[in-house]
Write an enzyme that holds these catalytic residues in place. Structure first.
Site, PDB file in Angstrom:
ATOM      1  N   PRO A  18       0.868  -1.190   0.000  1.00  0.00           N
ATOM      2  CA  PRO A  18       0.000   0.000   0.000  1.00  0.00           C
ATOM      3  C   PRO A  18       0.899   1.232   0.000  1.00  0.00           C
ATOM      4  O   PRO A  18       1.840   1.301   0.792  1.00  0.00           O
ATOM      5  CB  PRO A  18      -0.764  -0.119   1.322  1.00  0.00           C
ATOM      6  CG  PRO A  18       0.016  -1.053   2.175  1.00  0.00           C
ATOM      7  CD  PRO A  18       0.833  -1.916   1.274  1.00  0.00           C
ATOM      8  N   MET A  19       0.637   2.171  -0.891  1.00  0.00           N
ATOM      9  CA  MET A  19       1.447   3.398  -0.921  1.00  0.00           C
ATOM     10  C   MET A  19       0.546   4.589  -1.206  1.00  0.00           C
ATOM     11  O   MET A  19      -0.082   4.670  -2.266  1.00  0.00           O
ATOM     12  CB  MET A  19       2.541   3.303  -1.985  1.00  0.00           C
ATOM     13  CG  MET A  19       3.684   2.369  -1.618  1.00  0.00           C
ATOM     14  SD  MET A  19       4.987   2.355  -2.848  1.00  0.00           S
ATOM     15  CE  MET A  19       4.279   1.336  -4.129  1.00  0.00           C
ATOM     16  N   CYS A 102       2.667   3.088   9.725  1.00  0.00           N
ATOM     17  CA  CYS A 102       2.959   4.402   9.153  1.00  0.00           C
ATOM     18  C   CYS A 102       3.738   5.268  10.152  1.00  0.00           C
ATOM     19  O   CYS A 102       3.283   5.511  11.270  1.00  0.00           O
ATOM     20  CB  CYS A 102       1.686   5.120   8.726  1.00  0.00           C
ATOM     21  SG  CYS A 102       2.108   6.674   7.917  1.00  0.00           S
ATOM     22  N   LYS A 141      -0.318  -4.822   8.703  1.00  0.00           N
ATOM     23  CA  LYS A 141       1.023  -4.461   8.251  1.00  0.00           C
ATOM     24  C   LYS A 141       1.642  -3.586   9.332  1.00  0.00           C
ATOM     25  O   LYS A 141       1.031  -2.625   9.790  1.00  0.00           O
ATOM     26  CB  LYS A 141       0.935  -3.699   6.941  1.00  0.00           C
ATOM     27  CG  LYS A 141       2.276  -3.208   6.442  1.00  0.00           C
ATOM     28  CD  LYS A 141       2.185  -2.816   4.980  1.00  0.00           C
ATOM     29  CE  LYS A 141       3.501  -2.279   4.478  1.00  0.00           C
ATOM     30  NZ  LYS A 141       3.669  -0.860   4.811  1.00  0.00           N
ATOM     31  N   ASP A 206      12.919  -2.956   1.074  1.00  0.00           N
ATOM     32  CA  ASP A 206      14.117  -2.897   0.229  1.00  0.00           C
ATOM     33  C   ASP A 206      14.217  -3.981  -0.849  1.00  0.00           C
ATOM     34  O   ASP A 206      15.295  -4.163  -1.423  1.00  0.00           O
ATOM     35  CB  ASP A 206      15.406  -2.935   1.074  1.00  0.00           C
ATOM     36  CG  ASP A 206      15.511  -1.781   2.039  1.00  0.00           C
ATOM     37  OD1 ASP A 206      14.689  -0.847   1.950  1.00  0.00           O
ATOM     38  OD2 ASP A 206      16.422  -1.815   2.888  1.00  0.00           O
TER      39      ASP A 206
HETATM   40  C1  LIG Z   1       5.130   6.936  -1.255  1.00  0.00           C
HETATM   41  C2  LIG Z   1       4.884   5.901  -0.194  1.00  0.00           C
HETATM   42  C3  LIG Z   1       3.634   5.799   0.390  1.00  0.00           C
HETATM   43  C4  LIG Z   1       3.385   4.829   1.368  1.00  0.00           C
HETATM   44  N1  LIG Z   1       2.123   4.696   1.869  1.00  0.00           N
HETATM   45  C5  LIG Z   1       1.845   3.645   2.685  1.00  0.00           C
HETATM   46  C6  LIG Z   1       0.501   3.347   3.068  1.00  0.00           C
HETATM   47  O1  LIG Z   1      -0.450   4.020   2.665  1.00  0.00           O
HETATM   48  N2  LIG Z   1       0.304   2.286   3.893  1.00  0.00           N
HETATM   49  C7  LIG Z   1       1.336   1.490   4.346  1.00  0.00           C
HETATM   50  O2  LIG Z   1       1.112   0.529   5.081  1.00  0.00           O
HETATM   51  N3  LIG Z   1       2.598   1.751   3.990  1.00  0.00           N
HETATM   52  C8  LIG Z   1       2.869   2.775   3.153  1.00  0.00           C
HETATM   53  N4  LIG Z   1       4.142   2.962   2.709  1.00  0.00           N
HETATM   54  C9  LIG Z   1       5.188   1.997   3.104  1.00  0.00           C
HETATM   55  C10 LIG Z   1       5.286   0.863   2.077  1.00  0.00           C
HETATM   56  O3  LIG Z   1       4.095   0.127   2.034  1.00  0.00           O
HETATM   57  C11 LIG Z   1       6.464  -0.065   2.384  1.00  0.00           C
HETATM   58  O4  LIG Z   1       6.279  -0.616   3.664  1.00  0.00           O
HETATM   59  C12 LIG Z   1       7.811   0.644   2.355  1.00  0.00           C
HETATM   60  O5  LIG Z   1       7.923   1.462   1.223  1.00  0.00           O
HETATM   61  C13 LIG Z   1       8.974  -0.366   2.376  1.00  0.00           C
HETATM   62  O6  LIG Z   1       8.896  -1.233   1.277  1.00  0.00           O
HETATM   63  P1  LIG Z   1       9.818  -1.023  -0.035  1.00  0.00           P
HETATM   64  O7  LIG Z   1      11.255  -0.965   0.432  1.00  0.00           O
HETATM   65  O8  LIG Z   1       9.534  -2.216  -0.902  1.00  0.00           O
HETATM   66  O9  LIG Z   1       9.408   0.273  -0.656  1.00  0.00           O
HETATM   67  C14 LIG Z   1       4.424   3.949   1.777  1.00  0.00           C
HETATM   68  C15 LIG Z   1       5.680   4.078   1.191  1.00  0.00           C
HETATM   69  C16 LIG Z   1       5.922   5.024   0.222  1.00  0.00           C
HETATM   70  C17 LIG Z   1       7.297   5.109  -0.405  1.00  0.00           C
END
Ligand SMILES: Cc1cc2nc3c(=O)[nH]c(=O)nc-3n(C[C@H](O)[C@H](O)[C@H](O)COP(=O)(O)O)c2cc1C
Length: 329
Positions: A18-19, A102, A141, A206
């Site tokens: 989720p992002m 978050c 999460k 990562d």
């Molecule tokens: C732009 C952005 C928005 C995010 N929004 C959320 C969100 O709405 N809910 C959530 O649980 N995590 C959110 N995250 C965290 C990501 O879900 C994830 O846990 C984090 O980016 C680490 O994973 P990655 O290294 O694969 O990016 C967000 C991360 C980014 C970069």
């Protein structure tokens, strides 16, 4: 197969993280097209949803072609979260996810997201309220803990499983770390090794290459991985990881034609779901990612972000395709 109750996922499923402002339906469409096995909405504020705020309501949109799809909620009030589980269920997702990870001030300093890592009894109570208010599976999460002195995710896993969550994703950082340093998956492996834990455990943090996904699968024994940032402008990460895990071979990177086609699909879905104005505007943040590494990427991007016309975006995309820029970075 990995099961979240009756939701059957393939072995070693790949989850789209989720992002906020990224994983909306247009973005999810390109990730699904490239093999994401389970996707989530951006997080939705339970306060906003209860107030019937249009922004929060809109985020409830889920489509059949996205299944299985989870709606992610965050909030600081137990009863409001319970009520929002009920509202979200009506929107028809396959599961409800709770955000206890978050780290941003506007969320964590208002008692929501990762703040619940400092109040496990309340986290347990909130989770139980969500479980009670939906017939759907509930997943969570979270992060390793609030800071390096309170790495409590192992306890969190047990206690939340006990009140009925059916899968857990852990981002291998603390709240205090935000996004700094490297994600540390060692505690995630320990959750997996706990014989009391029966639910699927997904690792997050990562994963940015097929090699790393396979290495972490083998080293930490997780049931699947969740991918966030590496998918932005590069939804091919899902098919690349899948192929590598299945065969040990690396797929060739997407061609210019494939990049343009995917970007166009994303753009068209954006127009469809957001309307012309917001569709054009919000797509701007994605162009740099789609054309990263291509010769002249900066100039293409500048032109794409400056125009307010659908026809011109389409024309620039055609130009990129015709120019066949080579990969330089
Ligand atoms: C732009 C952005 C928005 C995010 N929004 C959320 C969100 O709405 N809910 C959530 O649980 N995590 C959110 N995250 C965290 C990501 O879900 C994830 O846990 C984090 O980016 C680490 O994973 P990655 O290294 O694969 O990016 C967000 C991360 C980014 C970069």
């Amino acid at each position: 197969m990995v099961y979240i109750r009756d939701i059957a996922l393939p072995d070693f499923p790949l989850l789209l993280a989720p992002m906020e402002d990224v994983s909306d339906p247009p973005f999810r469409a390109v990730c699904k097209a490239n093999g994401a096995d389970l996707m989530y909405t951006e997080f939705i504020s339970s306060e906003g949803l209860i107030r019937d705020a249009a922004k929060s309501r809109k985020k409830l949109d889920v489509f059949d072609y996205e299944r299985p799809i989870g709606i992610q909620l965050f909030g600081s009030d137990v009863d409001t979260m319970g009520e929002c589980a009920r509202i979200s269920t009506v929107a028809g997702p396959d599961l409800i996810d709770i955000n206890y990870g978050c780290p941003v001030k506007q969320v964590a300093c208002r008692g929501a997201g990762a703040a619940l890592l400092r109040d496990i009894p309340k986290m347990v109570e909130m989770t139980a309220a969500v479980v009670r208010n939906t017939h759907l599976p509930v997943t969570v999460k979270t992060r390793l803990g609030w800071d390096e002195n309170t790495l409590n995710v192992e306890e969190v896993a047990e206690r939340l499983q006990d009140v009925g969550i059916e899968a857990l994703t852990v981002h291998g950082r603390t709240r205090v770390q935000m996004y700094k340093g490297d994600a540390d998956w060692r505690l995630i492996a320990k959750i997996k090794e706990n014989p009391r834990i029966k639910i699927p455990i997904f690792g997050n943090g990562d994963i940015d290459s097929p090699q790393k996904a396979l290495e972490y699968k083998n080293r930490y024994g997780v049931d699947g991985v969740m991918i966030g940032r590496a998918s932005i402008g590069y939804p091919w990460i899902f098919r690349e990881v899948k192929h590598f895990v299945a065969t040990g071979e690396l797929l060739a990177p997407p061609t210019v034609e494939e990049r343009v086609a995917m970007c166009r699909m994303h753009f068209e879905k954006s127009l469809e779901w957001k309307g012309e104005r917001a569709g054009i505007f919000e797509m701007r943040r994605h162009y740099a990612h789609y054309f990263r590494g291509l010769e002249g990427a900066k100039q293409w991007r500048m032109r794409l972000v400056e125009t307010g016309s659908v026809a011109e975006v389409q024309a620039i995309l055609e130009e990129i395709m015709a120019a066949e820029p080579v990969l330089v970075g």
